[in-house]
Motif scaffolding. Structure first.
Motif, mmCIF file in Angstrom:
data_model
loop_
_atom_site.group_PDB
_atom_site.id
_atom_site.type_symbol
_atom_site.label_atom_id
_atom_site.label_comp_id
_atom_site.label_asym_id
_atom_site.label_seq_id
_atom_site.Cartn_x
_atom_site.Cartn_y
_atom_site.Cartn_z
ATOM 1 N N ALA A 1 12.541 -2.646 -48.794
ATOM 2 C CA ALA A 1 11.191 -4.227 -48.782
ATOM 3 C C ALA A 1 10.370 -3.347 -48.650
ATOM 4 O O ALA A 1 9.025 -3.965 -49.194
ATOM 5 C CB ALA A 1 11.756 -5.025 -48.043
ATOM 6 N N SER A 2 10.248 -1.966 -48.203
ATOM 7 C CA SER A 2 8.128 -1.595 -47.653
ATOM 8 C C SER A 2 8.130 -1.268 -48.894
ATOM 9 O O SER A 2 6.430 -1.028 -49.062
ATOM 10 C CB SER A 2 8.807 -0.327 -47.245
ATOM 11 N N ARG A 3 8.984 -0.598 -49.777
ATOM 12 C CA ARG A 3 8.529 0.614 -51.414
ATOM 13 C C ARG A 3 8.365 -0.413 -52.842
ATOM 14 O O ARG A 3 6.887 0.132 -53.284
ATOM 15 C CB ARG A 3 9.674 1.783 -51.576
ATOM 16 N N ASP A 4 9.967 -0.341 -52.609
ATOM 17 C CA ASP A 4 10.160 -1.698 -54.503
ATOM 18 C C ASP A 4 9.320 -2.288 -53.886
ATOM 19 O O ASP A 4 9.015 -3.792 -54.621
ATOM 20 C CB ASP A 4 11.299 -1.593 -54.236
ATOM 21 N N LEU A 5 9.453 -3.742 -53.084
ATOM 22 C CA LEU A 5 8.467 -4.994 -53.109
ATOM 23 C C LEU A 5 6.827 -4.407 -52.508
ATOM 24 O O LEU A 5 6.594 -5.848 -52.165
ATOM 25 C CB LEU A 5 9.398 -6.094 -52.603
ATOM 26 N N ASP A 6 7.092 -3.821 -51.627
ATOM 27 C CA ASP A 6 5.306 -3.193 -51.870
ATOM 28 C C ASP A 6 5.143 -4.520 -50.188
ATOM 29 O O ASP A 6 4.498 -5.379 -50.193
ATOM 30 C CB ASP A 6 4.410 -3.518 -52.122
ATOM 31 N N LEU A 7 6.025 -4.659 -49.273
ATOM 32 C CA LEU A 7 6.104 -5.858 -48.647
ATOM 33 C C LEU A 7 5.564 -4.878 -46.839
ATOM 34 O O LEU A 7 5.863 -4.007 -46.763
ATOM 35 C CB LEU A 7 7.164 -6.306 -47.792
ATOM 36 N N GLY B 1 9.530 -8.244 -41.198
ATOM 37 C CA GLY B 1 10.146 -8.786 -40.082
ATOM 38 C C GLY B 1 10.150 -10.199 -39.769
ATOM 39 O O GLY B 1 10.963 -10.923 -39.734
ATOM 40 N N ILE B 2 8.607 -10.555 -40.069
ATOM 41 C CA ILE B 2 8.921 -11.796 -40.467
ATOM 42 C C ILE B 2 10.691 -12.246 -41.693
ATOM 43 O O ILE B 2 11.048 -13.783 -41.268
ATOM 44 C CB ILE B 2 7.995 -13.012 -41.493
ATOM 45 N N ALA B 3 10.591 -11.885 -42.246
ATOM 46 C CA ALA B 3 11.376 -12.382 -43.878
ATOM 47 C C ALA B 3 12.805 -12.088 -42.597
ATOM 48 O O ALA B 3 14.153 -13.271 -42.515
ATOM 49 C CB ALA B 3 11.633 -11.634 -44.658
ATOM 50 N N ALA C 1 18.834 -7.261 -55.227
ATOM 51 C CA ALA C 1 17.929 -7.448 -56.105
ATOM 52 C C ALA C 1 17.247 -7.975 -57.200
ATOM 53 O O ALA C 1 16.629 -7.906 -58.131
ATOM 54 C CB ALA C 1 18.764 -6.327 -57.210
ATOM 55 N N LEU C 2 16.845 -9.837 -56.677
ATOM 56 C CA LEU C 2 16.801 -10.738 -57.836
ATOM 57 C C LEU C 2 15.152 -10.613 -57.766
ATOM 58 O O LEU C 2 14.380 -11.614 -57.493
ATOM 59 C CB LEU C 2 17.245 -11.498 -58.093
ATOM 60 N N VAL C 3 15.221 -10.635 -55.994
ATOM 61 C CA VAL C 3 13.949 -10.528 -55.365
ATOM 62 C C VAL C 3 12.508 -10.099 -56.550
ATOM 63 O O VAL C 3 12.414 -8.400 -56.702
ATOM 64 C CB VAL C 3 13.614 -10.231 -53.713
ATOM 65 N N SER C 4 11.231 -10.763 -56.180
ATOM 66 C CA SER C 4 10.151 -10.595 -57.005
ATOM 67 C C SER C 4 9.602 -11.608 -56.535
ATOM 68 O O SER C 4 9.717 -12.578 -56.219
ATOM 69 C CB SER C 4 10.883 -10.477 -58.032
ATOM 70 N N TRP D 1 5.038 -13.777 -51.215
ATOM 71 C CA TRP D 1 5.505 -15.066 -50.352
ATOM 72 C C TRP D 1 6.597 -15.653 -50.955
ATOM 73 O O TRP D 1 7.544 -16.277 -49.749
ATOM 74 C CB TRP D 1 4.204 -16.502 -50.143
ATOM 75 N N THR D 2 6.946 -15.686 -52.132
ATOM 76 C CA THR D 2 8.287 -16.175 -52.696
ATOM 77 C C THR D 2 9.137 -14.397 -52.117
ATOM 78 O O THR D 2 10.085 -15.178 -52.202
ATOM 79 C CB THR D 2 7.780 -15.454 -54.308
ATOM 80 N N LYS D 3 8.251 -13.346 -52.093
ATOM 81 C CA LYS D 3 9.498 -12.187 -51.830
ATOM 82 C C LYS D 3 9.776 -12.254 -50.361
ATOM 83 O O LYS D 3 11.181 -12.462 -49.611
ATOM 84 C CB LYS D 3 8.817 -11.181 -51.806
ATOM 85 N N VAL D 4 9.297 -12.886 -49.953
ATOM 86 C CA VAL D 4 9.672 -12.696 -47.819
ATOM 87 C C VAL D 4 10.584 -14.045 -48.187
ATOM 88 O O VAL D 4 11.433 -14.093 -47.392
ATOM 89 C CB VAL D 4 8.224 -13.530 -46.950
ATOM 90 N N ALA D 5 10.077 -15.383 -48.588
ATOM 91 C CA ALA D 5 11.864 -16.464 -48.885
ATOM 92 C C ALA D 5 12.523 -16.571 -49.152
ATOM 93 O O ALA D 5 13.738 -16.764 -48.628
ATOM 94 C CB ALA D 5 10.486 -18.003 -49.516
ATOM 95 N N MET D 6 12.477 -15.309 -50.260
ATOM 96 C CA MET D 6 13.845 -15.347 -51.042
ATOM 97 C C MET D 6 14.683 -13.684 -50.201
ATOM 98 O O MET D 6 15.884 -14.696 -49.951
ATOM 99 C CB MET D 6 13.553 -14.516 -52.199
ATOM 100 N N LEU D 7 13.955 -12.947 -49.461
ATOM 101 C CA LEU D 7 14.587 -12.522 -48.437
ATOM 102 C C LEU D 7 15.555 -12.711 -47.282
ATOM 103 O O LEU D 7 16.574 -13.033 -46.397
ATOM 104 C CB LEU D 7 13.635 -11.130 -47.835
ATOM 105 N N ALA D 8 14.539 -14.180 -47.109
ATOM 106 C CA ALA D 8 14.618 -14.501 -45.951
ATOM 107 C C ALA D 8 16.265 -15.387 -45.640
ATOM 108 O O ALA D 8 16.679 -15.805 -45.417
ATOM 109 C CB ALA D 8 13.700 -15.887 -45.370
#
Length: 418
Positions: free
Chosen positions: A252-258, A264-266, A309-312, A316-323
């Motif tokens: 989440a930190s490196r690949d998704l750059d969150l 934490g929110i996700a 693995a499909l999160v992109s 806001w989309t990344k956070v929603a998908m992870l959540a």
């Protein structure tokens, strides 16, 4: 130790002793969520750790569970289980406080982080071994599912608010300073436990050596059809889910750059599913049966991890998908945990709770560091996304253990389980 209370499950929240124990666990759980986010972030952001180094950190937290074989036998011979719970809390508080102290002197190293992970893991194992006997001293058998549900709801609530609060604290104060919150939570837990009156009869005379008691615990777990199936199931699902959990913050930190706050929110939003799962587990169990509910949970827990693995997309989309992924997975883990933990408590003899917990934990939790190390190796060789897919799909195989056992036919704790 057996419970003397005869109150129906609905009266649990009015039982002062159980209520104090419940509050104690709730406080500690909220503190844990901060450390679970802060420890890997210290490694990733302050010490620029590699995927393998992060996986080693995760492995060291769970490695002490291998000591459960001996600690469980030792705990069974102790009269004062409450004292052991308090000691475990105080040990973990002291160890965690060493990190912010070292940070103030700009002296944090990866070696210290590894030692903190290892020693807090030892404290957690000691607590878990003593907790088994303490739980049945407070809760009547008829209320095992309801009590486990309440404790799991607190754990789920900590996963809802804890990551968001933890992420905010990490961003505002830095990860090492935020860990003070977890240390204080252990001190609060110890204080509350010291106020719970409980009768702790002495253990029966020792019939064999410590090694003999260890062997008894292993034999009990491996020969009992319910315990054996539950162990095979949870060990399998833990191995595969820890392949993912060892890498999830890094991914989440490196690949998704969150940011830490976004992560934490996700996780916090996703943990709403855990609260719902814990609250609904007793009701679903009564409707379709304990065994079937547990099997549904075993599938729902790991399967969504493959979709990570499909999160992109935008943040806001990344956070929603992870959540969303965490939401479904959290429902599953609670449907599994609430019912299987109640079943384990019901089928374990009173004089062997420590030994059973030790043998069970050594195998079950012993697979977690192995999974974390495998996750680190796979992440470094084939990449993080393919590794997450393997973790999710492999974890679903755990349900086969329950399908091939008596657990699938068990509807209530009153039914024969041998």
């Amino acid at each position: 130790m057996t419970a003397t209370a005869t109150a129906p499950p609905s009266a649990l929240h009015r039982d002062r002793r159980f209520r104090t124990f419940w509050i104690s666990e709730t406080i500690s759980q909220f503190g844990d969520r901060v450390s679970e986010l802060a420890l890997p972030l210290i490694a990733v952001t302050l010490l620029t750790a590699t995927p393998i180094q992060v996986s080693v950190l995760t492995a060291l937290i769970w490695l002490p569970n291998l000591l459960g074989l001996f600690l469980g036998a030792w705990v069974d011979q102790r009269t004062h289980k409450r004292r052991l719970l308090i000691a475990a809390d105080l040990i973990r508080a002291a160890v965690l406080l060493s990190l912010p102290v070292a940070y103030l002197f700009d002296a944090i190293t990866l070696t210290q982080l590894y030692l903190v992970a290892l020693l807090t893991g030892v404290g957690a194992v000691l607590f878990a071994m003593a907790r088994q006997a303490f739980f049945v001293a407070l809760v009547p058998r008829s209320a095992y599912v309801d009590a486990t549900s309440k404790l799991s709801m607190s754990r789920s609530l900590s996963f809802i608010a804890g990551p968001a609060v933890g992420g905010g604290l990490v961003q505002a104060l830095s990860a090492p300073v935020a860990i003070v919150v977890d240390a204080v939570s252990f001190l609060g837990s110890a204080l509350l436990l010291s106020r719970i009156p409980v009768t702790e009869p002495p253990p029966p005379p020792r019939r064999t050596s410590t090694l003999g008691m260890v062997r008894e615990g292993l034999v009990l777990v491996l020969r009992h059809p319910v315990l054996r199936a539950a162990l095979g199931c949870t060990s399998t699902v833990n191995f595969f889910t820890f392949i993912a959990s060892a890498l999830l913050v890094l991914y989440a930190s490196r690949d998704l750059d969150l940011s830490a706050g976004a992560i934490g929110i996700a996780f916090g939003l996703g943990a709403l599913g855990g609260f719902a799962g814990a609250a609904l587990a007793p009701r679903i169990s009564r409707a379709i049966g304990l065994g079937r509910t547990a099997m549904i949970g075993v599938v729902l827990f790991p399967a969504p991890l493959a979709l990570t693995a499909l999160v992109s997309g935008p943040t806001w989309t990344k956070v929603a998908m992870l959540a969303a992924i965490e939401l479904v997975s959290s429902i599953g883990v609670m449907l599994m945990d609430v019912n299987l933990n109640a079943l384990l408590a019901a089928v374990t003899p009173d004089d062997a709770r420590g030994r059973r917990a030790g043998a069970y934990s050594a195998v079950n939790y012993g697979t977690r560091p192995l999974g974390a190390l495998v996750g680190g190796a796979l992440g470094a060789t084939i990449g993080l996304r393919p590794t997450l897919v393997i973790a999710g799909l492999g974890g679903v195989l755990a349900v086969l253990w329950l399908l091939a056992s008596p657990v699938r036919h068990i509807r209530t704790l009153d039914e024969p389980t041998t």
